[in-house]
Each structure stands twice: as C-alpha cells, then as structure tokens.
Design an enzyme around this catalytic site. Structure first.
Site, PDB file in Angstrom:
ATOM      1  N   ASP A 216       0.803  -1.230   0.000  1.00  0.00           N
ATOM      2  CA  ASP A 216       0.000   0.000   0.000  1.00  0.00           C
ATOM      3  C   ASP A 216       0.833   1.277   0.000  1.00  0.00           C
ATOM      4  OD1 ASP A 216      -2.359  -1.340  -0.101  1.00  0.00           O
ATOM      5  OD2 ASP A 216      -2.988  -0.911   1.952  1.00  0.00           O
ATOM      6  N   PHE A 217       1.939   1.285   0.748  1.00  0.00           N
ATOM      7  CA  PHE A 217       2.666   2.542   0.905  1.00  0.00           C
ATOM      8  C   PHE A 217       4.099   2.509   0.384  1.00  0.00           C
ATOM      9  CE2 PHE A 217      -0.753   2.880   4.080  1.00  0.00           C
ATOM     10  CZ  PHE A 217      -1.375   3.994   3.539  1.00  0.00           C
TER      11      PHE A 217
END
Length: 403
Positions: free
Chosen positions: A170-171
């Site tokens: 996700d990041f």
C-alpha cells in the site's frame, strides 16, 4: 524555488496509497488537483476529502492531502467529463487508482486523454497491473504481499505468517514506484516531447523490493523459509531482545567487527568465532552453539533497561535500536533534528503537527505550503481559471456536475 514547480497533476486516485504518491510530488512543488465525486464517499483508506466546515480540524491533520486542491466533479455526467477534459488539456500528469476498466467506462482513460493532450503522462495504480490473468481481481495489501512471496517469509518458523502493517504494497509497492515512474516519464518527455502511460502494480512493486532475496533464490534454487534466515532473527547477532523494563532493543551485528565489539563488551570473546557465513542467508542454525548464544543474549539483555542498553551499545560502536511506540518516535532527537515531525500554522487551529518531508534536497527542498482541503474547496477557483463564468459554475452545480 521548488523542484516540481510548474508541474500540474490531476489526482483521481481516491485512496490513501495514491494520496501518498501525489503527496510526495506535491511536497516537492507540483500543483496537485484532487478530482473527487461531489458527494463524500465512505471508502476505506482515507484518501477522499471530507465535506463540511465541521470537518476542518480532521482535515488539517490528514497529511496525505496536504499541498493539494480539491475539486468536486461528477465524472458520470457529461458536463463533468467536459470540465475534466479541459483540465486535462492543461495538465502534465493524471494519476488514477481504480480497478482496470473503470476509467474507460468513465471516459477519462489514457487513450481518451492523450488525444486531447499528447504530452500527458498518465499513471495507473492497480493491484495486479492493467493486463494479465489477475488484472481484474480485487485485492488489498495482504493479498498482494502474499502472492509476491513476502508474507510467507514474515513470522516465526513454528507459526503462521505474521501480518505486517500495510506498508509493503500500500505505501511502498505502489505509491513510491508510482512517484518514480511519473518523475522518470517527466524526464523522458523533456527528451522525446511525448507523454506516456505508466502502469504501476502493487504486486510488481513488492516483488521488485524483494530483489535481494530473489537474487539468492535464482542463483542457488534454495527457497528461504519463514524465520530461518539471518535477516529474520534466526541468528542471535541480528534480532530483538526484551530488556529489564519490559521494552525491547534490536541489534544488527551482521559485520564481524560489530559482532566482535558486542562479544568483547559482554566479556564473551569465546563467541567471536561464531558469526555470519553465506549459508545463513538461507538456512536456519544447525550448530547447538547458536542455541547457547541466543539463550545467553536473552538473559543478559534482561539485566538493563532498553535505554541503558542503547547508550552502552552505541558507545561501543554496536548497531542498536530502541523498539519505539509511535509517541516515542516523535520525541527522538534524531527524528527531530531531521525535521521528520513539523508544525504547520493553521489560521484557526494554531500549530498542526505532521510528518515531515523525507527527501532532503539542498537547493530545492520540499515544503508544506498548505494543509489538506475540504471536498470541493477549490472547485470555483479552479473552474474560473479554466475560463468558466460564475453563472456557468452555478449552472454546473445545480445539475450535479460539480460540488
């Protein structure tokens, strides 16, 4: 001067991973305009801007949308699409985070936009990419890291995989590679005078970050197993230890001289010969001596507090780290010195604390110029810049094309 000053980005990404990608670019000077549905969506992930003045405080602290403008446009309406097309003709970059096929149905896909603006750089962030047998599958961080092989390597050998924070896919896997892809395409455009499509997959990014591990696998065909390699705590010279105060300290004595420093500090010179060998990259400890060393270190670290050990280890040139809770991170002197926690002035809330800017550029440093907007806060101003009259703007609002 800011490094990306003059670069205009239209952000259709919606969720937090895409918001991080465009936050990085906005911090470095890009003008980022979030294109959002006029009605707030309760989508998980924290990307959409909230609506209503009562949400101002909540918005101010949401750093992922800082340095951005918010324009509410209903892309399902013909008038809304036409407004987006006019914006896209003046933009440098479009970023979207929908499942493959959605932007085409909305009429704002790359093929459509590049006819209006051949120099556009269009970046799509999706779980599995824009093609392949999985490309339409739904997914989240846990699914991507499991298929990429990362989840299966996290945890202890006797238990199931341990779910980490959703940082890997996700990041990092999508937003960081997305930012790299966009910046690379901007540089390429300076040479070719053409835009291009940037296809970013969450799973591709995670696999790429595992290059260090996959290199060994491709070379030897040995499959690393969960909790059985040197970087997963299988060997006592690289691990996490509980301390006297119930907290934890980490040591990372991969190099022989660091291990020797630790052994001498503890008065256990007899442990010096027991150190890293190449087989530790893929095999768990077999010599019983490792069990003795591990047991000894567990006991000795219980004799002092975490902070006492940290000072002692660092003074003796031994790689160590305190296992912090989040509140401790932002009082650490190194974190403060590196300005990784900053205070931004708000007209009514006073000083608002946020995470700082990671890339440190000597001549063109990034800057937090504005806090996160409310949904549609800049709609009128942006449309006026496009040449729309106030009467036209009100008409769009009445028909639900903007908000």
């Amino acid at each position: 001067m800011l490094a990306l000053e003059g670069v205009k980005i239209l952000d259709l990404s919606g969720l937090a991973p895409g918001a991080l990608c465009t936050m990085i670019l906005a911090d470095l000077g890009a003008e980022v305009i979030k294109i959002e549905p006029p009605t707030p969506s309760p989508i998980a992930g924290g990307g959409p801007s909230p609506k209503g003045e009562e949400k101002r405080k909540e918005t101010a602290y949401f750093a992922l949308n800082r340095n951005k403008k918010s324009v509410g446009i209903n892309l399902r309406s013909e008038a809304g699409r036409q407004i987006f097309y006019r914006l896209a003709q003046q933009a440098d970059v479009v970023v979207e985070g929908y499942r493959p096929g959605v932007v085409k149905r909305l009429g704002v896909d790359y093929d459509t936009i590049k006819k209006l603006n051949p120099s556009i750089i269009y970046c799509s962030l999706s779980g599995y990419g824009q093609d392949g047998p999985y490309h339409t599958f739904p997914g989240h961080d846990i699914n991507y890291i499991s298929l990429a092989g990362a989840l299966g390597l996290i945890g202890f050998p006797e238990g199931p995989p341990v779910i980490p924070l959703n940082l890997l896919a996700d990041f990092a896997g999508a937003p960081l590679y997305g930012a790299i892809g966009i910046l690379t395409a901007l540089i390429a455009r300076n040479k070719t005078h053409k835009g291009q499509y940037v296809d970013i997959s969450y799973i591709d990014g995670v696999i790429s970050m595992m290059t260090f591990l996959t290199t060994g696998y491709f070379f030897s065909s040995v499959i690393p197993k969960r909790g059985e390699t040197l970087l997963q705590g299988a060997y006592p010279y690289y691990g996490v230890y509980e301390t006297k105060d119930g907290k934890y300290i980490t040591i990372g004595c991969l190099e022989p001289h660091f291990w020797e420093n630790l052994c001498r500090l503890l008065g256990r010179e007899d442990y010096i010969p027991y150190h890293f060998t190449l087989e530790h990259f893929s095999k768990k400890p077999e010599d019983k001596k490792w069990e003795e060393i591990s047991s000894y270190l567990k006991q000795v670290f219980l004799t002092k507090t975490r902070d006492e050990w940290f000072e002692l280890l660092i003074q003796n040139d031994i790689p160590a780290g305190k296992v912090y809770s989040l509140d401790e991170v932002f009082t650490d002197p190194q974190v403060l010195h590196r300005q990784m926690v900053i205070e931004v002035e708000h007209p009514t809330l006073g000083k608002v604390r946020q995470v700082g800017i990671a890339p440190k550029l000597s001549d063109t440093p990034g800057k937090v110029r504005s806090l996160s907007p409310l949904l549609g806060e800049h709609t009128d101003g942006v449309l006026q810049e496009l040449g729309y009259s106030q009467e036209e703007i009100e008409s769009f609002r009445q028909e639900g094309a903007i908000g």
